[in-house]
Design a protein around this motif. Structure first.
Motif, PDB file in Angstrom:
ATOM      1  N   THR A 137      -6.041   1.760  -6.630  1.00 39.08           N
ATOM      2  CA  THR A 137      -5.085   0.678  -6.412  1.00 39.08           C
ATOM      3  C   THR A 137      -4.152   0.706  -7.617  1.00 39.08           C
ATOM      4  OG1 THR A 137      -6.745  -0.804  -7.374  1.00 39.08           O
ATOM      5  CG2 THR A 137      -6.527  -0.822  -4.994  1.00 39.08           C
ATOM      6  N   ASN A 298      -0.603  -7.767   0.830  1.00 37.41           N
ATOM      7  CA  ASN A 298      -1.132  -6.604   0.108  1.00 37.41           C
ATOM      8  C   ASN A 298      -2.637  -6.671  -0.063  1.00 37.41           C
ATOM      9  OD1 ASN A 298      -1.378  -8.609  -1.802  1.00 37.41           O
ATOM     10  ND2 ASN A 298      -0.022  -7.668  -3.313  1.00 37.41           N
ATOM     11  N   LEU A 303      -5.794  -2.754   5.304  1.00 34.66           N
ATOM     12  CA  LEU A 303      -6.009  -1.308   5.368  1.00 34.66           C
ATOM     13  C   LEU A 303      -7.371  -0.948   5.942  1.00 34.66           C
ATOM     14  CD1 LEU A 303      -3.594  -1.612   3.392  1.00 34.66           C
ATOM     15  CD2 LEU A 303      -4.490   0.357   2.157  1.00 34.66           C
ATOM     16  N   THR A 313      -0.141  -3.602  10.339  1.00 34.79           N
ATOM     17  CA  THR A 313      -0.132  -4.127   8.979  1.00 34.79           C
ATOM     18  C   THR A 313       1.192  -3.785   8.306  1.00 34.79           C
ATOM     19  OG1 THR A 313      -2.525  -3.919   8.694  1.00 34.79           O
ATOM     20  CG2 THR A 313      -1.202  -3.993   6.695  1.00 34.79           C
ATOM     21  N   ASN A 315       2.241  -3.568   4.709  1.00 35.21           N
ATOM     22  CA  ASN A 315       1.646  -3.526   3.372  1.00 35.21           C
ATOM     23  C   ASN A 315       2.760  -3.535   2.334  1.00 35.21           C
ATOM     24  OD1 ASN A 315      -0.530  -2.989   1.379  1.00 35.21           O
ATOM     25  ND2 ASN A 315       0.536  -1.024   1.171  1.00 35.21           N
ATOM     26  N   ASP A 318       2.986  -2.116  -4.356  1.00 31.89           N
ATOM     27  CA  ASP A 318       2.136  -1.029  -4.863  1.00 31.89           C
ATOM     28  C   ASP A 318       0.680  -1.400  -5.068  1.00 31.89           C
ATOM     29  OD1 ASP A 318       4.295   0.685  -4.934  1.00 31.89           O
ATOM     30  OD2 ASP A 318       4.745   0.313  -7.054  1.00 31.89           O
ATOM     31  N   GLN A 320      -1.862  -1.649  -3.218  1.00 34.56           N
ATOM     32  CA  GLN A 320      -2.802  -0.776  -2.522  1.00 34.56           C
ATOM     33  C   GLN A 320      -2.381   0.696  -2.568  1.00 34.56           C
ATOM     34  OE1 GLN A 320      -5.597  -2.005  -1.603  1.00 34.56           O
ATOM     35  NE2 GLN A 320      -5.071  -4.162  -1.790  1.00 34.56           N
ATOM     36  N   LYS A 321      -1.461   1.019  -3.467  1.00 34.29           N
ATOM     37  CA  LYS A 321      -0.991   2.395  -3.565  1.00 34.29           C
ATOM     38  C   LYS A 321      -2.139   3.333  -3.910  1.00 34.29           C
ATOM     39  CE  LYS A 321       2.536   5.230  -5.855  1.00 34.29           C
ATOM     40  NZ  LYS A 321       3.603   5.238  -6.879  1.00 34.29           N
ATOM     41  N   LYS A 325      -4.630   5.156   4.361  1.00 33.21           N
ATOM     42  CA  LYS A 325      -3.931   4.243   5.258  1.00 33.21           C
ATOM     43  C   LYS A 325      -3.840   4.844   6.656  1.00 33.21           C
ATOM     44  CE  LYS A 325      -1.161   2.531   1.401  1.00 33.21           C
ATOM     45  NZ  LYS A 325       0.129   2.648   0.697  1.00 33.21           N
ATOM     46  N   VAL A 329      -0.472   1.138   9.520  1.00 31.02           N
ATOM     47  CA  VAL A 329      -0.013   0.505   8.277  1.00 31.02           C
ATOM     48  C   VAL A 329       1.420   0.953   7.970  1.00 31.02           C
ATOM     49  CG1 VAL A 329      -0.416   0.231   5.804  1.00 31.02           C
ATOM     50  CG2 VAL A 329      -2.367   0.393   7.389  1.00 31.02           C
ATOM     51  N   ASP A 331       4.268   0.667   5.092  1.00 26.81           N
ATOM     52  CA  ASP A 331       4.527   0.310   3.699  1.00 26.81           C
ATOM     53  C   ASP A 331       5.948  -0.232   3.551  1.00 26.81           C
ATOM     54  OD1 ASP A 331       2.036   1.039   2.611  1.00 26.81           O
ATOM     55  OD2 ASP A 331       2.613   3.150   2.540  1.00 26.81           O
ATOM     56  N   GLU A 334       8.871  -4.471  -2.250  1.00 23.92           N
ATOM     57  CA  GLU A 334       8.854  -5.924  -2.416  1.00 23.92           C
ATOM     58  C   GLU A 334      10.270  -6.508  -2.390  1.00 23.92           C
ATOM     59  OE1 GLU A 334       6.636  -5.998  -6.062  1.00 23.92           O
ATOM     60  OE2 GLU A 334       4.766  -6.476  -5.010  1.00 23.92           O
TER      61      GLU A 334
END
Length: 393
Positions: A137, A298, A303, A313, A315, A318, A320-321, A325, A329, A331, A334
């Motif tokens: 993470t 997040n 996930l 989802t 997401n 970052d 859960q970077k 996935k 999901v 991405d 923000e």
């Protein structure tokens, strides 16, 4: 002729947050129901905080006895406050472990409460079993905590094969690293689900579609205030005025309290379609996830559990970077514009029609029983050798 009953192995399970308890619930059930094992529970952190709902009461309501409560959470979410909380935790866990004298301490994940407990157990020569190691993470200091706990632990129960390989890469012997999947998926097999009318009655809100389930935690390694990202998320939600929005509060991480204030202010202006909860409990949370059109935020549950439920989802950021996935999901940075675009994609007919084909990357929902059987079988010891991987540069 005298016969002697074999002494039960004392397994102590530690929990500090509502989400973590949800992942540990079925393992606690498995250990408690096994005559060869004796369950002890330590509750700490957010469970004991009125601000976060005194969720230790849910543990007791579920029929478990809490053997020790370790107060460690200062009323501060600054870096200094969290560092001091870790210090208080080490002291409190030292006392609790000395009194309980468990044979094994079971910990899950990557939070600072778990780091404090691992330090105390290591010094007390109590072997540690760690669940959900090997994951990454990159947006949170949980990343470093998780890998540190890996080095404290003797046994490792990971959620996927790439994570097993990473734990081995950290020097852990392959015969101590077990790929069992995520215990959070066990709920999908055993939980009594709440239907939509029951949820509406319990939550006291009409769940009109589209239904958004939103959880956003601070990104603790981000140099910007988490309030900036939260504001971008709330602006994005304003672009979907017909959506019902259920929000859950963030964890007790650095900067979390300001997010709670922002959530409460936003809900006040959207009372006709939104509600926020300190804690939904696992049954309501997962039942709500099963009814939702999009999971937003997040949280790791977007996930792990969401793909297993065939749910979309979005997401954000970052936090859960680096984690595995599924194709369900999406991405999004923000920024409100990107979040809006991602939500529209998640709601699109093409994306929704793809969801039934999504496969879980975190097992099939039988992790707790596997972990329990391994805990029964392991030989108790704290010594371990560093496992070297042959390599060339």
């Amino acid at each position: 002729m005298l016969t002697f009953k074999k002494e039960s192995k004392k397994v102590c399970i530690l929990t500090g947050t509502r989400a973590e308890y949800g992942l540990l619930y079925w393992l606690m059930k498995e250990v408690a129901s096994d005559d060869d094992l004796e369950l002890h529970i330590i509750a700490t952190g957010m469970h004991l905080s009125p601000e976060f709902g005194l969720t230790y009461q849910q543990i007791e309501a579920d029929g478990f006895s809490i053997d020790a409560k370790v107060e460690m959470l200062l009323s501060s979410d600054t870096p200094v406050g969290l560092a001091k909380s870790i210090g208080l935790g080490v002291i409190g866990f030292a006392d609790a472990l000395e009194r309980l004298k468990p044979d094994i301490l079971v910990v899950l994940g990557d939070r600072f409460e778990i780091l404090a407990a691992a330090q105390a157990a290591m010094v007390a020569r109590i072997p540690i079993a760690h669940i959900h190691g090997g994951e990454t993470t990159e947006g949170a200091f949980d990343e470093q905590i998780r890998h540190a706990i890996t080095k404290f632990a003797q046994w490792h129960f990971v959620a996927a094969e790439p994570y097993r390989q990473r734990v081995i890469q950290l020097g852990e012997s392959p015969d101590r690293v077990f790929n069992v999947g995520s215990p959070g998926l066990d709920h999908l097999q055993y939980m009594d689900w709440l239907d939509r009318p029951t949820l509406e009655q319990s939550l006291e809100i009409k769940l009109r579609s589209p239904l958004f389930l939103v959880t956003y935690h601070p990104v603790t390694l981000n140099q910007e205030s988490p309030s900036i990202a939260m504001q971008e998320l709330l602006v994005a939600l304003d672009s979907f005025p017909d959506a019902t929005v259920i929000l859950t509060y963030p964890n007790a991480d650095t900067g979390g309290r300001v997010l709670i204030k922002q959530i409460d202010q936003w809900v006040t202006h959207n009372q006709h379609r939104a509600k926020a909860f300190v804690s939904l409990g696992q049954q309501r949370y997962l039942s709500l996830m099963g009814e939702a059109d999009v999971i937003i935020g997040n949280s790791s549950s977007g996930l792990t559990e969401a793909p297993a439920l065939k749910k979309a989802t979005v997401n954000i950021g970052d936090r859960q970077k680096g984690r595995l996935k599924a194709k369900s999901v999406i991405d999004a940075p923000e920024r409100s514009a990107d979040i809006i675009t991602a939500i529209h994609q998640a709601l699109s007919s093409d994306f929704q029609s793809m969801l039934p084909s999504v496969n879980s990357l975190y097992g099939i929902g039988n992790a707790s029983q596997q972990i329990k059987e391994k805990l029964k079988a392991v030989t108790l010891q704290t010594q371990k050798s560093f496992f070297d991987i042959e390599h060339s540069f």
